[in-house]
Write a protein that holds these residues in place. Structure first.
Motif, mmCIF file in Angstrom:
data_model
loop_
_atom_site.group_PDB
_atom_site.id
_atom_site.type_symbol
_atom_site.label_atom_id
_atom_site.label_comp_id
_atom_site.label_asym_id
_atom_site.label_seq_id
_atom_site.Cartn_x
_atom_site.Cartn_y
_atom_site.Cartn_z
ATOM 1 N N ILE A 195 0.819 -1.213 0.000
ATOM 2 C CA ILE A 195 0.000 0.000 0.000
ATOM 3 C C ILE A 195 0.852 1.262 0.000
ATOM 4 C CG2 ILE A 195 -1.718 1.295 1.331
ATOM 5 C CD1 ILE A 195 -2.673 -1.431 2.426
ATOM 6 N N LYS A 196 2.015 1.205 0.657
ATOM 7 C CA LYS A 196 2.869 2.390 0.769
ATOM 8 C C LYS A 196 3.641 2.693 -0.519
ATOM 9 C CE LYS A 196 3.490 1.953 5.772
ATOM 10 N NZ LYS A 196 4.475 1.826 6.884
ATOM 11 N N ASP A 197 3.700 1.740 -1.428
ATOM 12 C CA ASP A 197 4.454 1.918 -2.666
ATOM 13 C C ASP A 197 3.535 2.419 -3.773
ATOM 14 O OD1 ASP A 197 6.278 1.871 -4.716
ATOM 15 O OD2 ASP A 197 6.430 -0.314 -4.826
ATOM 16 N N ALA A 198 3.193 3.693 -3.714
ATOM 17 C CA ALA A 198 2.287 4.276 -4.710
ATOM 18 C C ALA A 198 2.901 4.258 -6.103
ATOM 19 C CB ALA A 198 1.919 5.695 -4.315
ATOM 20 N N ASP A 199 4.214 4.456 -6.174
ATOM 21 C CA ASP A 199 4.882 4.441 -7.478
ATOM 22 C C ASP A 199 4.825 3.053 -8.104
ATOM 23 O OD1 ASP A 199 5.507 7.123 -7.268
ATOM 24 O OD2 ASP A 199 7.529 6.771 -6.485
ATOM 25 N N GLY A 200 4.988 2.017 -7.279
ATOM 26 C CA GLY A 200 4.897 0.659 -7.790
ATOM 27 C C GLY A 200 3.508 0.342 -8.316
ATOM 28 N N PHE A 201 2.491 0.765 -7.597
ATOM 29 C CA PHE A 201 1.109 0.577 -8.054
ATOM 30 C C PHE A 201 0.905 1.261 -9.403
ATOM 31 C CE2 PHE A 201 -3.304 1.892 -8.472
ATOM 32 C CZ PHE A 201 -4.010 0.765 -8.088
ATOM 33 N N ARG A 202 1.399 2.487 -9.521
ATOM 34 C CA ARG A 202 1.244 3.233 -10.765
ATOM 35 C C ARG A 202 1.976 2.550 -11.922
ATOM 36 N NH1 ARG A 202 -0.062 8.331 -12.652
ATOM 37 N NH2 ARG A 202 -0.764 8.958 -10.568
ATOM 38 N N ARG A 203 3.191 2.074 -11.665
ATOM 39 C CA ARG A 203 3.953 1.414 -12.730
ATOM 40 C C ARG A 203 3.230 0.162 -13.219
ATOM 41 N NH1 ARG A 203 8.401 2.686 -9.401
ATOM 42 N NH2 ARG A 203 8.339 0.578 -8.503
ATOM 43 N N GLU A 204 2.761 -0.652 -12.276
ATOM 44 C CA GLU A 204 2.094 -1.886 -12.672
ATOM 45 C C GLU A 204 0.783 -1.601 -13.390
ATOM 46 O OE1 GLU A 204 2.682 -5.597 -10.347
ATOM 47 O OE2 GLU A 204 0.539 -5.363 -9.943
ATOM 48 N N ALA A 205 0.038 -0.622 -12.905
ATOM 49 C CA ALA A 205 -1.213 -0.265 -13.562
ATOM 50 C C ALA A 205 -0.965 0.273 -14.966
ATOM 51 C CB ALA A 205 -1.966 0.772 -12.722
ATOM 52 N N THR A 206 0.111 1.034 -15.137
ATOM 53 C CA THR A 206 0.442 1.558 -16.463
ATOM 54 C C THR A 206 0.692 0.424 -17.443
ATOM 55 O OG1 THR A 206 1.373 3.588 -15.525
ATOM 56 C CG2 THR A 206 2.065 2.998 -17.756
ATOM 57 N N VAL A 207 1.403 -0.614 -16.985
ATOM 58 C CA VAL A 207 1.683 -1.758 -17.851
ATOM 59 C C VAL A 207 0.390 -2.468 -18.246
ATOM 60 C CG1 VAL A 207 2.732 -4.059 -17.913
ATOM 61 C CG2 VAL A 207 4.021 -2.131 -16.999
ATOM 62 N N SER A 208 -0.460 -2.753 -17.284
ATOM 63 C CA SER A 208 -1.680 -3.489 -17.615
ATOM 64 C C SER A 208 -2.616 -2.651 -18.477
ATOM 65 C CB SER A 208 -2.399 -3.967 -16.349
ATOM 66 O OG SER A 208 -2.963 -2.909 -15.618
ATOM 67 N N ARG A 209 -2.611 -1.355 -18.276
ATOM 68 C CA ARG A 209 -3.418 -0.479 -19.125
ATOM 69 C C ARG A 209 -2.934 -0.553 -20.573
ATOM 70 N NH1 ARG A 209 -4.684 4.082 -22.544
ATOM 71 N NH2 ARG A 209 -6.081 5.479 -21.457
ATOM 72 N N LEU A 211 -1.632 -3.055 -21.890
ATOM 73 C CA LEU A 211 -1.992 -4.378 -22.387
ATOM 74 C C LEU A 211 -3.497 -4.539 -22.584
ATOM 75 C CD1 LEU A 211 0.431 -6.591 -20.249
ATOM 76 C CD2 LEU A 211 0.618 -6.040 -22.678
ATOM 77 N N GLY A 212 -4.246 -3.472 -22.386
ATOM 78 C CA GLY A 212 -5.673 -3.511 -22.661
ATOM 79 C C GLY A 212 -6.561 -3.890 -21.503
ATOM 80 N N TYR A 213 -6.025 -3.879 -20.287
ATOM 81 C CA TYR A 213 -6.855 -4.138 -19.112
ATOM 82 C C TYR A 213 -7.766 -2.936 -18.853
ATOM 83 C CZ TYR A 213 -4.488 -8.430 -17.704
ATOM 84 O OH TYR A 213 -4.021 -9.724 -17.653
ATOM 85 N N ILE A 214 -8.955 -3.220 -18.338
ATOM 86 C CA ILE A 214 -9.905 -2.123 -18.123
ATOM 87 C C ILE A 214 -9.720 -1.444 -16.770
ATOM 88 C CG2 ILE A 214 -11.633 -3.212 -19.592
ATOM 89 C CD1 ILE A 214 -13.225 -3.760 -16.952
ATOM 90 N N GLY A 215 -9.033 -2.110 -15.825
ATOM 91 C CA GLY A 215 -8.878 -1.528 -14.502
ATOM 92 C C GLY A 215 -8.042 -2.416 -13.614
ATOM 93 N N ALA A 225 -7.788 6.698 -6.799
ATOM 94 C CA ALA A 225 -7.622 7.845 -7.690
ATOM 95 C C ALA A 225 -6.630 7.546 -8.809
ATOM 96 C CB ALA A 225 -7.178 9.064 -6.891
ATOM 97 N N VAL A 226 -5.558 6.838 -8.479
ATOM 98 C CA VAL A 226 -4.554 6.500 -9.497
ATOM 99 C C VAL A 226 -5.165 5.579 -10.547
ATOM 100 C CG1 VAL A 226 -2.317 5.428 -9.921
ATOM 101 C CG2 VAL A 226 -2.673 6.800 -7.868
ATOM 102 N N ALA A 227 -5.911 4.572 -10.109
ATOM 103 C CA ALA A 227 -6.557 3.655 -11.055
ATOM 104 C C ALA A 227 -7.550 4.399 -11.940
ATOM 105 C CB ALA A 227 -7.246 2.525 -10.304
#
Length: 282
Positions: A195-209, A211-215, A225-227
């Protein structure tokens, strides 16, 4: 469904906060976040909130992660939560198309008994080596399957695969997305546990986005908010999609050049999809 917030079913004090959040969907959890002894109370509490005026008034997609088919909790879970307001069940530990069909039959039976007019969909978790190998079969097993959910904790931890290995995560995300694509359904990214690694969450979400993931699944409100930001088409994407659609409508040919790019049917369909998402989120 850019953001899917997990809500432990045994924590009713969190229900109002979750309903008031900016998450597109809520996933009330009856599985891993609930201790064995607390499962009967959790399913009762989730059933009650699904029948509440607050849920009736909410525009969020409402999901319940039930316990697996192989557990003694699956049937009581369905009995507690099958209500007109339930949109999807999140089915964990899916290993085969037969698992999906068994869940679909159970849903159909309880819908008939309760005269529920709107079918409850299935979001199938891909979280085992066998489930990954058969992901396309799982995705195409029944019309109730609306999406695939990546589940990395159960998939990676028992095998000793490092959750931080970006190459491994990318491979798994792509495999699941392609399986969903074969069925013409969407895919939702896994939770990010730090939870404390906001940058990691953003990086992983950017990759899946990409790749065509919806969320992406969120395990804390701070991730919502980042999602919501990342899985929304950007202004530039919307503008270019609009130009593609407008140019295609005027073009006498099946393919045309736009800003130095060759555009044909797949790009036009993608542009139409981007505009549909933008309209939905506006």
């Amino acid at each position: 469904m850019r953001s899917k917030l997990f809500v432990p079913g045994s924590r009713p004090e969190l229900f109002p906060k979750a309903l008031a959040s900016q998450a597109d969907s809520l996933s009330f959890d009856l599985e891993d976040s609930v201790l064995e002894a607390a499962k009967p109370d959790a399913r009762r509490l989730v059933g009650e909130v699904l029948r509440s005026p607050e849920c009736a008034a909410s525009k969020k997609i409402l999901i319940v992660r039930v316990n697996g088919l192989a557990t003694p909790h699956f049937t009581p879970d369905l009995a507690a939560i099958a209500t007109p307001r339930l949109d999807l069940i999140n089915l964990p530990k899916v290993e085969s198309a037969d698992d999906v069909r068994a869940a679909a039959q159970a849903l159909a039976k309880i819908e008939r008994e309760r005269q529920l007019s709107r079918p409850i969909g299935i979001l199938a978790n891909i979280e085992s080596p066998r489930g990954l190998r058969l992901a396309a079969e799982i995705a195409t097993a029944d019309p109730r399957v609306v999406g695939l959910q990546a589940g990395f904790a159960d998939l990676l931890e028992p095998l000793g695969i490092d959750r931080a290995d970006t190459a491994a995560v990318h491979h798994l995300l792509l495999s699941i997305r392609l399986a969903a694509g074969e069925a013409g359904i969407w895919a939702c990214d896994a939770a990010y546990g730090n939870i404390k690694d906001a940058d990691g969450f953003r990086r992983e979400a950017t990759v899946s986005r990409q790749l065509g993931y919806i969320g992406k699944s969120c395990i804390h409100p701070s991730q919502i908010a980042v999602a919501n930001e990342l899985y929304r088409p950007s202004d530039a994407e919307i503008a270019f999609a609009q130009r593609i659609v407008e140019t295609a409508a005027k073009s006498p040919a099946g393919a045309f050049a736009l800003d130095g790019r060759m555009i044909d049917a797949p790009y036009i369909r993608r542009a139409q999809a981007v505009l549909a998402i933008a309209r939905q989120l506006s």
